[in-house]
Design a protein around this motif. Sequence first.
Motif, short mmCIF file in Angstrom:
data_model
loop_
_atom_site.label_atom_id
_atom_site.label_comp_id
_atom_site.label_asym_id
_atom_site.label_seq_id
_atom_site.Cartn_x
_atom_site.Cartn_y
_atom_site.Cartn_z
N ALA A 295 0.82 -1.21 0.00
CA ALA A 295 0.00 0.00 0.00
C ALA A 295 0.86 1.26 0.00
O ALA A 295 0.46 2.29 -0.57
CB ALA A 295 -0.94 0.00 1.20
N LEU A 296 2.03 1.23 0.64
CA LEU A 296 2.91 2.39 0.63
C LEU A 296 3.24 2.81 -0.80
O LEU A 296 3.24 4.00 -1.14
CB LEU A 296 4.19 2.10 1.40
CG LEU A 296 4.08 2.09 2.93
CD1 LEU A 296 5.39 1.58 3.54
CD2 LEU A 296 3.77 3.48 3.47
N ALA A 297 3.52 1.81 -1.65
CA ALA A 297 3.85 2.11 -3.05
C ALA A 297 2.63 2.63 -3.79
O ALA A 297 2.71 3.61 -4.53
CB ALA A 297 4.39 0.85 -3.73
N MET A 298 1.48 2.01 -3.58
CA MET A 298 0.28 2.37 -4.33
C MET A 298 -0.24 3.76 -3.95
O MET A 298 -0.58 4.57 -4.81
CB MET A 298 -0.80 1.32 -4.13
CG MET A 298 -0.47 -0.01 -4.78
SD MET A 298 -1.83 -1.18 -4.67
CE MET A 298 -1.97 -1.40 -2.89
N PHE A 299 -0.31 4.03 -2.65
CA PHE A 299 -0.86 5.31 -2.21
C PHE A 299 0.06 6.46 -2.60
O PHE A 299 -0.40 7.54 -3.00
CB PHE A 299 -1.08 5.31 -0.70
CG PHE A 299 -2.12 4.31 -0.24
CD1 PHE A 299 -2.90 3.62 -1.14
CD2 PHE A 299 -2.30 4.04 1.11
CE1 PHE A 299 -3.85 2.69 -0.73
CE2 PHE A 299 -3.24 3.13 1.54
CZ PHE A 299 -4.01 2.45 0.62
N ALA A 300 1.37 6.24 -2.47
CA ALA A 300 2.31 7.28 -2.86
C ALA A 300 2.21 7.57 -4.35
O ALA A 300 2.38 8.72 -4.79
CB ALA A 300 3.74 6.87 -2.50
N THR A 301 1.90 6.54 -5.15
CA THR A 301 1.76 6.73 -6.59
C THR A 301 0.56 7.62 -6.91
O THR A 301 0.59 8.40 -7.86
CB THR A 301 1.61 5.37 -7.30
OG1 THR A 301 2.71 4.53 -6.94
CG2 THR A 301 1.59 5.54 -8.79
N VAL A 302 -0.50 7.52 -6.12
CA VAL A 302 -1.64 8.43 -6.29
C VAL A 302 -1.19 9.87 -6.09
O VAL A 302 -1.55 10.77 -6.86
CB VAL A 302 -2.78 8.07 -5.31
CG1 VAL A 302 -3.92 9.08 -5.43
CG2 VAL A 302 -3.30 6.67 -5.57
N ALA A 303 -0.39 10.10 -5.06
CA ALA A 303 0.12 11.45 -4.81
C ALA A 303 0.97 11.94 -5.97
O ALA A 303 0.93 13.12 -6.34
CB ALA A 303 0.93 11.48 -3.51
N VAL A 304 1.74 11.04 -6.58
CA VAL A 304 2.57 11.42 -7.73
C VAL A 304 1.69 11.89 -8.89
O VAL A 304 2.01 12.86 -9.58
CB VAL A 304 3.46 10.24 -8.17
CG1 VAL A 304 4.15 10.55 -9.51
CG2 VAL A 304 4.50 9.95 -7.11
N VAL A 305 0.56 11.21 -9.11
CA VAL A 305 -0.37 11.63 -10.16
C VAL A 305 -0.86 13.06 -9.88
O VAL A 305 -0.97 13.89 -10.79
CB VAL A 305 -1.56 10.66 -10.26
CG1 VAL A 305 -2.61 11.19 -11.25
CG2 VAL A 305 -1.08 9.29 -10.68
N GLY A 306 -1.14 13.34 -8.61
CA GLY A 306 -1.56 14.70 -8.26
C GLY A 306 -0.47 15.72 -8.52
O GLY A 306 -0.74 16.82 -9.02
N ILE A 307 0.77 15.36 -8.22
CA ILE A 307 1.89 16.27 -8.47
C ILE A 307 2.05 16.51 -9.97
O ILE A 307 2.33 17.63 -10.41
CB ILE A 307 3.18 15.69 -7.86
CG1 ILE A 307 3.07 15.67 -6.33
CG2 ILE A 307 4.40 16.51 -8.28
CD1 ILE A 307 4.18 14.91 -5.64
N GLN A 308 1.85 15.47 -10.77
CA GLN A 308 1.91 15.63 -12.22
C GLN A 308 0.84 16.61 -12.70
O GLN A 308 1.09 17.43 -13.58
CB GLN A 308 1.72 14.27 -12.91
CG GLN A 308 2.91 13.34 -12.78
CD GLN A 308 2.64 11.98 -13.40
OE1 GLN A 308 1.51 11.50 -13.40
NE2 GLN A 308 3.66 11.36 -13.93
#
Length: 645
Positions: free
Chosen positions: A365-378
């Motif tokens: 989940a650490l990898a998946m949730f952080a990836t959501v944040a990356v989409v927001g940063i993009q």
Amino acid sequence: MSATATTERPRRSRHPVDEVLPAPRLFVYGFQHVLAFYAGAVIVPILLASAIDLSTEELIHLINADLFTCGIASIIQSIGFWKVGVRLPLLQGVTFTAVSPMIAIGLAAGGGTDGLLVIYGAVIVAGLFTFFIAPYFSRLIRFFPPVVTGTVITIIGIALLPVAAADAVGGAGPTLDPPSGRNMAYALGTLALIVVIQRVFKGFMATVAVLVGLVAGTLVAWALGDAHFDSVSGSSWFGVTTPFYFGWPKFSVAAIVSMVVVMLITAVETTGDVFATGEIVEKRIERDDIARALRADGLATTIGGVLNSFPYTCFAENVGLVRLTRVKSRYVVAMAGAIMIVIGLIPKAGAIVAGIPHPVLGGAALAMFATVAVVGIQTLSRVDFHDHRNVVIVGTSVGLAMYVTAQPDVAKAVPEWAQIILGSGITLGSITAILLNLVFHHVGRRRGPAVAGTPGSLIRLSDINAMTREQFVDTFSGLFQGPTWVVERAFDQRPFRDTRDLRQAFQEALFSATTEEQLLLVNAYPDLGAEAVAGGDEGEGSLRDQASLGLTRLDERSHDELSELNHEYRDRFGFPLVTCVRDRDSYAQVLRHGWERLNNSPSQEHAAALVEISKIAAYRFDDLVADANPIHSARQRIVDVDQMA
């Protein structure tokens, strides 16, 4: 021409979202979604059952009903029918936003199954409400520019990280073991394995990295005695949830109002998830897409109330999995829905999935949730942060979201009705972003569009039409480098009917000039990466343009590469290489684009330079505009939506 040639038509390429993968891959990818989703899916009934004092048997039925309805809801959302379902790879799950209000409703009704019936009555009505207001809510899409959607998506990812962290240390709750080095090893080992697979492998193996990590982590934990499947033998092979299993729902006005508020807040979160998924799968999101997604939420929530489950929304957890695996097919989510229906009918299967240790789930989940944040940063990378209002919107929203996420007990300081908002960082941050965007970018629009100035000293279109030539040139001369004849000739086209008319006046003046005038203008633009630009000698416009990709702070090697390109280009065409830096994604793309243009003819490069100057002027115009200013792509999307309204 043959008959065959006249009747054949070129096949339209299928978007990756609509690709139907082979059955084995569909199953594997779908099962990966289920594993990543399972813990989040069952946590709501577990929390609710504990709070309103339900029995173990009632809890088991709630979990089975939840999984069964999750499957139905996910199929509705991903496959869709009529105007229901967004047809994107979005998994549906019970919204965490509803947990506190449902507990409050249940306890107010006396707890136990009596409280549960009042909850179901409110859920059914709120679901119907959401279904019918979906097309009206979707019209608010113009109030969700990248500064809002990017903020919401980033907050969703960041606010979910503590949930992953809690699992990684063994889970949150007094009955679970305290944090230990062993739990940390499971979590970090699972995360490390996912990263290694993503780095070493390509193709199929890379896309199932999360699944492999979960299975491998669970097997290691089982071998060491930390994964237990004792509940499997005690579970039955078949169990089905029936409508109104606990009795007929009861309807309370106060409970219904609370749940309607929850669904309105959830609609904002769903909108953010839809935009996030649209970004990931590279599919444009329009007003009708939001309406279809919200109708699916409403229908699924109503079905949930009938089948003994709860309010549904697009599950942010699995948005990160789509980004991480890059598998965009919506049929993968439909397969995950089918698997959940089966799991909901076979308690033994659910017991096996429930045996995955918390630390292993947490690591993935650490990898998946952080990836959501990356989409927001993009998404936020498309926002103009030279406009200080956007800085305030993002900073305040993220700050408040983290405030209640890091200190959840602050919600206890306000009345129960306000805890719906302050009890969730995602909710508070989302509402804050929307309200601040309204305040900074939409309030006062009836006075006419602001086209220049600062928030404290706006210059509106009526002011522009009343300006003298000198005032006009002084206001807009920064749009172009060097000579001011473009701005002076644009002035002659007054009066301007709207902002678009003003923009077109500059373009008309630029492209209708003589060749000699155009060459003088092109030669006024500085070299890319020039020291004079970094020092501010070429003006604020050039500094802002080139600083957007770091051309003003290149290392020595990169500076030499760019200097060589500038020299080659001047030798070839006799004028500087002019390119709209803000239209590029990276320094490497600027360099590659420049070398490619060396292959053009002088006439073609003359025209290309003018087009680039026009683009640069458009960005500089955006810098002047004091009204809402997402970048060109987002602005065009909003214009298109407004035209449809």
